[in-house]
Design an enzyme around this catalytic site. Structure first.
Site, PDB file in Angstrom:
ATOM      1  N   LYS A 277      -1.045   5.315   2.186  1.00 31.68           N
ATOM      2  CA  LYS A 277      -1.395   3.933   2.506  1.00 31.68           C
ATOM      3  C   LYS A 277      -0.050   3.578   4.052  1.00 31.68           C
ATOM      4  CE  LYS A 277      -0.845   1.843  -2.180  1.00 31.68           C
ATOM      5  NZ  LYS A 277      -1.488   1.500  -2.204  1.00 31.68           N
ATOM      6  N   GLU A 349      -4.761   5.578  -8.165  1.00 29.66           N
ATOM      7  CA  GLU A 349      -3.847   6.670  -8.832  1.00 29.66           C
ATOM      8  C   GLU A 349      -3.769   5.829 -10.350  1.00 29.66           C
ATOM      9  OE1 GLU A 349      -3.032   4.823  -7.116  1.00 29.66           O
ATOM     10  OE2 GLU A 349      -0.657   4.766  -7.889  1.00 29.66           O
ATOM     11  N   ARG A 351      -5.666   3.674 -12.475  1.00 23.82           N
ATOM     12  CA  ARG A 351      -6.241   4.222 -13.588  1.00 23.82           C
ATOM     13  C   ARG A 351      -6.248   5.652 -13.890  1.00 23.82           C
ATOM     14  NH1 ARG A 351     -10.186   1.721  -9.042  1.00 23.82           N
ATOM     15  NH2 ARG A 351      -8.504   0.642  -8.978  1.00 23.82           N
TER      16      ARG A 351
HETATM   17  N1  BES Z   1      -0.691   0.208  -6.030  1.00 27.92           N
HETATM   18  C1  BES Z   1      -1.517   0.523  -5.693  1.00 27.92           C
HETATM   19  C2  BES Z   1      -1.947  -1.553  -6.418  1.00 27.92           C
HETATM   20  C3  BES Z   1      -0.908  -2.589  -5.481  1.00 27.92           C
HETATM   21  C4  BES Z   1      -1.458  -3.005  -4.060  1.00 27.92           C
HETATM   22  C5  BES Z   1       0.049  -2.569  -5.567  1.00 27.92           C
HETATM   23  C6  BES Z   1      -0.455  -3.635  -3.443  1.00 27.92           C
HETATM   24  C7  BES Z   1       0.803  -3.521  -5.565  1.00 27.92           C
HETATM   25  C8  BES Z   1       0.310  -4.894  -4.450  1.00 27.92           C
HETATM   26  C9  BES Z   1      -3.133   0.982  -6.684  1.00 27.92           C
HETATM   27  O1  BES Z   1      -2.491   1.869  -6.743  1.00 27.92           O
HETATM   28  C10 BES Z   1      -3.718   0.619  -4.795  1.00 27.92           C
HETATM   29  O2  BES Z   1      -3.383   1.500  -4.382  1.00 27.92           O
HETATM   30  N2  BES Z   1      -5.103   0.325  -5.569  1.00 27.92           N
HETATM   31  C11 BES Z   1      -5.864   0.156  -4.459  1.00 27.92           C
HETATM   32  C12 BES Z   1      -7.253   0.890  -4.731  1.00 27.92           C
HETATM   33  C13 BES Z   1      -8.099   1.273  -4.140  1.00 27.92           C
HETATM   34  C14 BES Z   1      -8.120   2.228  -3.113  1.00 27.92           C
HETATM   35  C15 BES Z   1      -9.799   1.230  -4.501  1.00 27.92           C
HETATM   36  C16 BES Z   1      -5.859  -0.180  -3.835  1.00 27.92           C
HETATM   37  O3  BES Z   1      -5.935  -1.427  -3.987  1.00 27.92           O
HETATM   38  O4  BES Z   1      -6.136  -0.716  -2.772  1.00 27.92           O
HETATM   39 ZN    ZN Z   2      -0.934   2.286  -7.326  1.00 31.31          ZN
HETATM   40 MN    MN Z   3      -2.098   3.710  -5.273  1.00 26.40          MN
END
Ligand code: BES
Ligand code: ZN
Ligand code: MN
Length: 497
Positions: A277, A349, A351
């Site tokens: 990230k 991750e 899911r």
């Molecule tokens: N934990 C994150 C989602 C999240 C985003 C929670 C913002 C709280 C605030 C999750 O694991 C994630 O990184 N999701 C990705 C999925 C993508 C790579 C398909 C996302 O939403 O960008």
């Molecule tokens: Zn996450």
């Molecule tokens: Mn994530």
């Protein structure tokens, strides 16, 4: 640290309290009506504030007045122009938040007769008992104690003009829900160097022994034995090894009833893994175990309120880190269910953890399974911070959750799980891939989960937009919201026999 809520009836003119909290309704025409039977000092102070126009009863209005004698301070909180459970709960939150900063250790919250009649006595008691501790919540455990600390706000008595068993039972419920929210928010706010998968398991074990719940915890070796391959894949990059927590609350005589299964995503920190990230706001990813916190908070509530419904809680927990041992983009991993997953993005991750937990849930022959997770950034784009998304295979279950969401003030908005979306997670070399790309990100994530659902009604709740707030609100400080503890409580109360 927490605020203890009690209830009694009292002659209002005889009250003695360092702080009297009075909810006020705004009226369309003219000044707000003040509750009857108050001492003349208090009545005069309120009346003066009405005359100056300071006191209107507007939503979130909080005015501190000074009387004298046995009630030195009066705090009015506006209900806005509706007298409902929601407006009363919100006013109690605003009052709790303000009362904490005043520096009194105890206070009295008055629920006037008019509110008891229009909201209902039990509902009113519950709303206030939920709202006050919620608003008063703060997290100071990691700060050095101040030299001259203000006294902590530790006790609040809810006072009604007449005796009511309904208010008392509502207060008991509300206090149980509030305790659940406090457990959830504490776990949420704890940083990832304290709150590891092993720590979550420790707290769950402590909670279980306090309330007499059955608990089992799978560590890495046990996860390997059980074939929980997707959880293991996410956790393999971290020195803080994964855990899988299973809790059971079964009221007497209901040991064999088909249970409600609650599953919560417990990623104690989400760096994104190798698909790392951006640095901006990455610290918020300590909140990526908010689903787990909601489930453990719900169990704290169950232990205190003890409704007649059997509940299983499942928490798959891991830390999504970067290392030479971490899983990579392109890896194909197995799962407890047996399906294979092509990992196109290691940041998808959550899911994977939920997939193994959903597969595990089959053994309980559940009446319903609800999973919750801070799963997608896409839900924040779609719904902002105002509602969580709900998706699933069972319209009745989804409706029941939405009703509970409405009753608790934790809104759920349904997104569709149409077949067309399945296309997006097709893989060339495995049974599916773990991301469907940017379009409909919340829906494709749910579609992925649905691939691991077999034999029970299922709903998924995405709380990425509602689990925490990055700004101060009228109702709470910046930080964790404990979202879904109240919603789960209402859902389970409605199912209680
Ligand atoms: N934990 C994150 C989602 C999240 C985003 C929670 C913002 C709280 C605030 C999750 O694991 C994630 O990184 N999701 C990705 C999925 C993508 C790579 C398909 C996302 O939403 O960008
Ligand atoms: Zn996450
Ligand atoms: Mn994530």
């Amino acid at each position: 640290m927490s605020l203890v809520i009690t209830h009694r009836s009292a002659d209002l003119a005889q009250l003695v309290t360092p702080l009297l909290i009075v909810p006020i309704l705004k009226t369309e025409a003219g000044p707000p009506t003040l509750p009857p039977s108050l001492s003349s000092e208090v009545a005069v102070a309120l009346q003066r504030a009405v005359v100056t126009g300071d006191l209107t009863g507007a939503r979130d209005e909080a005015i501190l007045l000074h009387a004298d004698g046995s009630i030195p301070r009066v705090l009015t909180v506006g209900l806005g122009d509706k007298m409902t459970t929601a407006s009363l709960r919100r006013a109690a939150m605003v009052a709790g938040k303000r009362a904490r900063t005043i520096g009194v250790s105890s206070a009295t919250f008055l629920i006037p007769e008019a509110i008891l009649t229009s909201v209902g006595a039990a509902r009113a008691g519950q709303a206030v008992a939920e709202g006050l501790p919620f608003g008063a919540w703060q997290f100071i455990a990691l700060k050095r104690p101040a030299d001259n600390p203000k006294p902590l706000f530790t006790d609040c008595t809810i006072v009604t003009p007449s005796e009511s068993a309904d208010v008392a039972s509502g207060v008991t419920r509300g206090a149980g829900v509030a305790a659940g929210q406090e457990v959830a928010r504490h776990l949420q706010v704890l940083p990832a160097n304290n709150c590891t998968p092993a720590y979550l398991a420790e707290r769950a074990t402590e909670l279980a022994s306090r309330h007499g719940f059955r608990i089992s915890v799978l560590d890495r070796a046990a996860l390997e034995r059980e074939g929980m391959l997707a959880i293991l894949a996410v956790g393999q990059g971290s020195h803080n090894e994964p855990r899988f927590i299973e809790l059971e609350y079964a009221p007497e005589g209901m040991e064999d009833a088909p249970p409600i299964v609650l599953i919560g995503k417990g990623v104690t920190f989400d760096t994104g893994g190798i698909s790392i990230k951006p640095a901006q706001s990455m610290e918020e990813m300590k909140y990526d175990m908010s689903g787990a916190a909601a489930v453990l908070g719900a169990f704290e509530m169950l232990g205190r309120v003890r409704p007649g419904v059997r509940v299983i809680g499942l928490v798959p927990s891991a830390e999504n880190m970067i290392s030479s041992k971490a899983y990579r983009p392109g890896d194909v991993v197995g799962s407890h269910f047996g399906k294979t997953i092509e990992v196109l993005n290691t940041d998808a991750e959550g899911r994977l953890l939920l997939a193994d937990a959903l597969s595990w849930a089959r053994r309980f022959h559940p009446a319903a399974v609800v999973d919750c997770a801070t799963l997608t950034g896409a839900v924040v784009i779609g719904l902002g911070h105002t509602a969580s998304a709900v998706l699933g295979t069972d319209p009745e279950l989804i409706h029941a959750l939405q009703v509970a969401g409405e009753a608790s003030g934790e809104r759920l908005w349904e997104l569709p799980l149409w077949d067309e979306y399945r296309e997006l997670i097709k893989s060339d070399i495995a049974d599916m891939k773990n991301t469907g790309g940017r379009p409909a990100g919340t829906i494709t994530a749910a579609w992925f989960l649905g691939e691991f659902v077999e034999g029970f009604p299922w709903a998924h709740v995405d709380i990425a937009g509602t689990a925490y707030t990055d700004r101060e609100l009228p109702t709470q400080v910046k930080g964790p919201t404990g979202v879904l503890v109240r919603c789960f409580a209402e859902y389970l109360f409605a199912r209680s026999r």
